[in-house]
Design an enzyme around this catalytic site. Sequence first.
Site, PDB file in Angstrom:
ATOM      1  N   ASP A  44       0.798  -1.120   0.094  1.00 27.33           N
ATOM      2  CA  ASP A  44      -0.047  -0.013   0.024  1.00 27.33           C
ATOM      3  C   ASP A  44       0.894   1.418   0.049  1.00 27.33           C
ATOM      4  O   ASP A  44       1.533   1.744   1.165  1.00 27.33           O
ATOM      5  CB  ASP A  44      -0.838  -0.098   1.236  1.00 27.33           C
ATOM      6  CG  ASP A  44      -1.952   1.383   1.239  1.00 27.33           C
ATOM      7  OD1 ASP A  44      -2.861   1.166   0.581  1.00 27.33           O
ATOM      8  OD2 ASP A  44      -1.627   2.289   2.172  1.00 27.33           O
ATOM      9  N   HIS A 107      -7.336   9.880  -1.942  1.00 31.12           N
ATOM     10  CA  HIS A 107      -6.874   9.676  -0.694  1.00 31.12           C
ATOM     11  C   HIS A 107      -7.777  10.340   0.428  1.00 31.12           C
ATOM     12  O   HIS A 107      -7.995   9.812   1.449  1.00 31.12           O
ATOM     13  CB  HIS A 107      -5.342  10.284  -0.522  1.00 31.12           C
ATOM     14  CG  HIS A 107      -4.783   9.724   0.545  1.00 31.12           C
ATOM     15  ND1 HIS A 107      -3.102   9.829   0.459  1.00 31.12           N
ATOM     16  CD2 HIS A 107      -4.877   9.394   1.786  1.00 31.12           C
ATOM     17  CE1 HIS A 107      -2.876   9.228   1.479  1.00 31.12           C
ATOM     18  NE2 HIS A 107      -3.526   8.996   2.423  1.00 31.12           N
TER      19      HIS A 107
END
Length: 277
Positions: A44, A107
Amino acid sequence: MENYVLRNGVEIPKIGYGTWKTPDGDTCIQAVETAIKTGYRHIDAAAVYGNEVSVGIALQNSGVERKELFITGKVWNTERGYGRTMRAFEKTCKDLQTDYLDLYLIHWPASPSQYKCWKELNSETWEALTDLYKAGKVRAIGVSNFRCRHLLPLLQEEIIPMVNQLQLHPGMTQDDTIALCREYDILPEAYSPLGNGKLLNSDSLRMIAERYGKSQAQICVKWSIQHGFLPLPKSLHEERMKMNRSVDDFELKEEDMKALDVLEGFGTGNDPDQITF
């Protein structure tokens, strides 16, 4: 490692390796190389972490074929909107030394506290992710830190998010958002699944861990998985990396899951409607 299956059939390893706050350079390269060596295949990453170049070097150094890895990237807040998102994606791919991503996320949501046109801005950014997905440059798309009010408008889009990455750990369950994700088959990913330093020092967590003969971190990872979350633990130490993945040989009892759900004093995290970054 077992996989979850996203709505579109893409398989994603049930435990990922997080790179947030991993120092750029040799520290990051070594950490990601070690994670892959110990069995992690899901990495990630995010542009704002400032270490994508180092992550890319580690991926190349690992010797593992690209198709065996699952790599996530995220578009940062300053790059919202269609054109900026497209350019941000190309830079992320260049830095990570890959020509596609397995998962690309927004995000943080544009929020009504910062933008009058927040819905439109999120929609424009989502349109870019959708086009990247349709073009085969991304295998799956999703969001991060989206709570119900931010997520609901995207549920009217042609393609809806497949993942929502949230801060989830014992004492922080985000029940309303998780319920909405369940309703629309959106996989919740758990960042900071070990909480913070205070959580790992919790007496309640320690006592539960002692009963199972496991570390506090292993209990947190197992808690995430039993909730159907995908945890993204991070460590720079090889033995802890191994331990964070070694959670298949026990099950938490229902009463312990409930006790972990309601741990007091650990409901931390930034409210997306209050952030200023």
